[in-house]
Design an enzyme around this catalytic site. Structure first.
Site, PDB file in Angstrom:
ATOM      1  N   GLY A  11      -1.312  -7.877   5.810  1.00  0.00           N
ATOM      2  CA  GLY A  11      -1.429  -9.311   5.580  1.00  0.00           C
ATOM      3  C   GLY A  11      -2.842  -9.850   5.578  1.00  0.00           C
ATOM      4  O   GLY A  11      -3.050 -11.042   5.820  1.00  0.00           O
ATOM      5  N   SER A  12      -3.831  -9.023   5.259  1.00  0.00           N
ATOM      6  CA  SER A  12      -5.199  -9.553   5.250  1.00  0.00           C
ATOM      7  C   SER A  12      -5.378 -10.564   4.111  1.00  0.00           C
ATOM      8  O   SER A  12      -6.138 -11.528   4.253  1.00  0.00           O
ATOM      9  CB  SER A  12      -6.234  -8.430   5.159  1.00  0.00           C
ATOM     10  OG  SER A  12      -6.201  -7.804   3.905  1.00  0.00           O
ATOM     11  N   ASN A  13      -4.671 -10.371   3.014  1.00  0.00           N
ATOM     12  CA  ASN A  13      -4.755 -11.356   1.921  1.00  0.00           C
ATOM     13  C   ASN A  13      -4.024 -12.647   2.262  1.00  0.00           C
ATOM     14  O   ASN A  13      -4.497 -13.736   1.920  1.00  0.00           O
ATOM     15  CB  ASN A  13      -4.215 -10.755   0.611  1.00  0.00           C
ATOM     16  CG  ASN A  13      -5.247  -9.890  -0.063  1.00  0.00           C
ATOM     17  OD1 ASN A  13      -6.198 -10.399  -0.644  1.00  0.00           O
ATOM     18  ND2 ASN A  13      -5.092  -8.590   0.052  1.00  0.00           N
ATOM     19  N   MET A  89       5.494  -4.958  -1.524  1.00  0.00           N
ATOM     20  CA  MET A  89       5.614  -3.700  -2.266  1.00  0.00           C
ATOM     21  C   MET A  89       7.020  -3.487  -2.849  1.00  0.00           C
ATOM     22  O   MET A  89       7.618  -2.432  -2.641  1.00  0.00           O
ATOM     23  CB  MET A  89       5.187  -2.534  -1.359  1.00  0.00           C
ATOM     24  CG  MET A  89       3.761  -2.660  -0.871  1.00  0.00           C
ATOM     25  SD  MET A  89       2.569  -3.023  -2.184  1.00  0.00           S
ATOM     26  CE  MET A  89       1.570  -1.556  -2.128  1.00  0.00           C
ATOM     27  N   ARG A  90       7.522  -4.492  -3.553  1.00  0.00           N
ATOM     28  CA  ARG A  90       8.828  -4.352  -4.217  1.00  0.00           C
ATOM     29  C   ARG A  90       8.778  -4.985  -5.590  1.00  0.00           C
ATOM     30  O   ARG A  90       8.096  -5.995  -5.787  1.00  0.00           O
ATOM     31  CB  ARG A  90       9.914  -5.108  -3.433  1.00  0.00           C
ATOM     32  CG  ARG A  90      10.325  -4.383  -2.229  1.00  0.00           C
ATOM     33  CD  ARG A  90      11.415  -5.081  -1.463  1.00  0.00           C
ATOM     34  NE  ARG A  90      11.542  -4.376  -0.206  1.00  0.00           N
ATOM     35  CZ  ARG A  90      12.193  -3.242  -0.061  1.00  0.00           C
ATOM     36  NH1 ARG A  90      12.833  -2.704  -1.079  1.00  0.00           N
ATOM     37  NH2 ARG A  90      12.217  -2.630   1.108  1.00  0.00           N
ATOM     38  N   LEU A  91       9.570  -4.413  -6.497  1.00  0.00           N
ATOM     39  CA  LEU A  91       9.702  -5.032  -7.817  1.00  0.00           C
ATOM     40  C   LEU A  91      10.674  -6.197  -7.705  1.00  0.00           C
ATOM     41  O   LEU A  91      11.643  -6.133  -6.954  1.00  0.00           O
ATOM     42  CB  LEU A  91      10.255  -4.018  -8.822  1.00  0.00           C
ATOM     43  CG  LEU A  91       9.332  -2.872  -9.211  1.00  0.00           C
ATOM     44  CD1 LEU A  91      10.022  -1.963 -10.218  1.00  0.00           C
ATOM     45  CD2 LEU A  91       8.033  -3.399  -9.799  1.00  0.00           C
ATOM     46  N   LEU A  92      10.399  -7.268  -8.457  1.00  0.00           N
ATOM     47  CA  LEU A  92      11.293  -8.431  -8.427  1.00  0.00           C
ATOM     48  C   LEU A  92      12.313  -8.331  -9.557  1.00  0.00           C
ATOM     49  O   LEU A  92      12.003  -7.861 -10.653  1.00  0.00           O
ATOM     50  CB  LEU A  92      10.500  -9.726  -8.584  1.00  0.00           C
ATOM     51  CG  LEU A  92       9.427 -10.033  -7.540  1.00  0.00           C
ATOM     52  CD1 LEU A  92       8.960 -11.471  -7.684  1.00  0.00           C
ATOM     53  CD2 LEU A  92       9.912  -9.796  -6.118  1.00  0.00           C
ATOM     54  N   HIS A 108      -3.586  -7.085  -7.221  1.00  0.00           N
ATOM     55  CA  HIS A 108      -3.493  -5.623  -7.257  1.00  0.00           C
ATOM     56  C   HIS A 108      -4.906  -5.030  -7.230  1.00  0.00           C
ATOM     57  O   HIS A 108      -5.790  -5.506  -7.950  1.00  0.00           O
ATOM     58  CB  HIS A 108      -2.752  -5.177  -8.525  1.00  0.00           C
ATOM     59  CG  HIS A 108      -2.574  -3.697  -8.579  1.00  0.00           C
ATOM     60  ND1 HIS A 108      -1.614  -3.042  -7.835  1.00  0.00           N
ATOM     61  CD2 HIS A 108      -3.262  -2.731  -9.238  1.00  0.00           C
ATOM     62  CE1 HIS A 108      -1.709  -1.735  -8.061  1.00  0.00           C
ATOM     63  NE2 HIS A 108      -2.699  -1.529  -8.905  1.00  0.00           N
TER      64      HIS A 108
HETATM   65  C1  GAR Z   1      -3.893  -5.298  -1.137  1.00  0.00           C
HETATM   66  O1  GAR Z   1      -5.013  -4.502  -1.405  1.00  0.00           O
HETATM   67  C2  GAR Z   1      -3.146  -5.605  -2.417  1.00  0.00           C
HETATM   68  O2  GAR Z   1      -3.990  -5.734  -3.515  1.00  0.00           O
HETATM   69  C3  GAR Z   1      -2.246  -4.390  -2.534  1.00  0.00           C
HETATM   70  O3  GAR Z   1      -1.813  -4.166  -1.238  1.00  0.00           O
HETATM   71  C4  GAR Z   1      -2.852  -4.502  -0.318  1.00  0.00           C
HETATM   72  C5  GAR Z   1      -2.254  -5.328   0.799  1.00  0.00           C
HETATM   73  O4  GAR Z   1      -3.190  -5.534   1.814  1.00  0.00           O
HETATM   74  N1  GAR Z   1      -1.172  -4.627  -3.447  1.00  0.00           N
HETATM   75  C6  GAR Z   1      -0.680  -3.706  -4.268  1.00  0.00           C
HETATM   76  O5  GAR Z   1      -1.061  -2.545  -4.297  1.00  0.00           O
HETATM   77  C7  GAR Z   1       0.419  -4.196  -5.200  1.00  0.00           C
HETATM   78  N2  GAR Z   1       0.786  -3.220  -6.142  1.00  0.00           N
HETATM   79  P1  GAR Z   1      -2.998  -6.695   2.870  1.00  0.00           P
HETATM   80  O6  GAR Z   1      -1.591  -6.530   3.456  1.00  0.00           O
HETATM   81  O7  GAR Z   1      -4.041  -6.443   3.916  1.00  0.00           O
HETATM   82  O8  GAR Z   1      -3.163  -8.002   2.170  1.00  0.00           O
END
Ligand code: GAR
EC number: 2.1.2.2
Length: 191
Positions: A11-13, A89-92, A108
Site C-alpha cells: 500500500g505504498s501507493n 493484483m486481480r483482473l476485473l 503499473h
Molecule cells: C506497485 O509497484 C504497482 O505499480 C504494482 O504493484 C506495486 C504495489 O506496491 N502493480 C502492478 O504490478 C499491477 N500489475 P504498493 O502496494 O507498495 O503500492
C-alpha cells in the site's frame, strides 16, 4: 471526486495518494480502501489516515461475479466516482468494468505494453532492458492492457539490482500517481 482505493499488498501507493490528499495536492475524497487480503498491510496504513477500510476474499463467494457484485454494492452505497487500483493484483470482470467504464485506473511498474502482469521489475532486469518506467492507464478486461494515460521512463544502470530498481520506480510512482489523478479529476470536473 469520491474515490475508492483497491490494493492487495503493502500500500505504498495508497499511502502516497492519501498523503497527497492530506497535503491538498490532490483534490479528492477517499471514501474507502478495499483489500482482497485481510492481512494486507495497506489496511493498517489506511487507518493512520482515518479512512474507512473493507476487506473480503473472492474465495468466500460462489464465484467472481458474486464477489464483484458485493464490491459494486459498496461502491454505489458510498457514491464512489472513481476506482483507483494500486497494487490490486486481480483482473476485473464486467460487473465492475461496465458501470465504471473509463472511471477505473491502475498503475503499473513498466512502460506498457512491455512487461505486463506480475513482477514487471524482475521482467525488465531479466530482459536486460536499458530502461523501464511507470504507466498509469485505464483498466479494461485484459492484463494491464487499458488505454495509457501517462508514462515516465527510468534508466536501468548496469549494476542495477531488483531492490535498487524497485526503489527508483516506486519513487516515480509515489509522485506520478497523485499528480496524474489530480490532472484527470480537474479535466473531468470541467466537462
Ligand atoms: C506497485 O509497484 C504497482 O505499480 C504494482 O504493484 C506495486 C504495489 O506496491 N502493480 C502492478 O504490478 C499491477 N500489475 P504498493 O502496494 O507498495 O503500492
Amino acid at each position: 471526486m469520491r474515490i475508492a482505493l483497491f490494493a492487495s499488498g503493502t500500500g505504498s501507493n495508497v499511502e502516497a495518494i492519501l498523503q497527497a490528499v492530506q497535503e491538498t495536492k490532490l483534490e479528492a475524497d477517499p471514501v474507502f480502501v478495499f483489500s482482497d487480503r485481510s492481512d494486507a498491510r495497506v489496511l493498517e496504513k489506511a487507518k493512520n489516515y482515518e479512512v474507512q477500510t473493507y476487506s473480503f476474499r473472492p474465495r468466500d463467494f460462489d464465484n467472481k461475479q458474486r464477489y464483484e457484485e458485493a464490491l459494486l454494492k459498496l461502491l454505489e452505497k458510498n457514491q464512489v466516482d472513481w476506482v483507483i487500483l494500486a497494487g490490486y493484483m486481480r483482473l476485473l470482470g464486467p460487473t465492475l468494468l461496465e458501470p465504471y467504464e473509463n472511471r477505473i485506473v491502475n498503475i503499473h511498474p513498466s512502460i506498457l505494453p512491455a512487461f505486463p502482469g506480475i513482477d514487471a521489475i524482475g521482467q525488465a532486469l531479466e530482459a536486460e532492458a536499458d530502461q523501464t518506467g511507470v504507466t498509469v492507464h485505464y483498466v479494461d478486461a485484459g492484463m494491464d492492457t487499458g488505454q495509457v494515460i501517462r508514462q515516465e521512463t527510468v534508466a536501468i544502470d548496469a549494476w542495477e539490482t531488483k531492490e535498487s530498481l524497485a526503489k527508483k520506480v516506486q519513487k516515480i510512482e509515489h509522485r506520478m500517481y497523485p499528480e496524474t489523478l489530480q490532472c484527470m479529476f480537474k479535466k473531468a470536473k470541467k466537462r
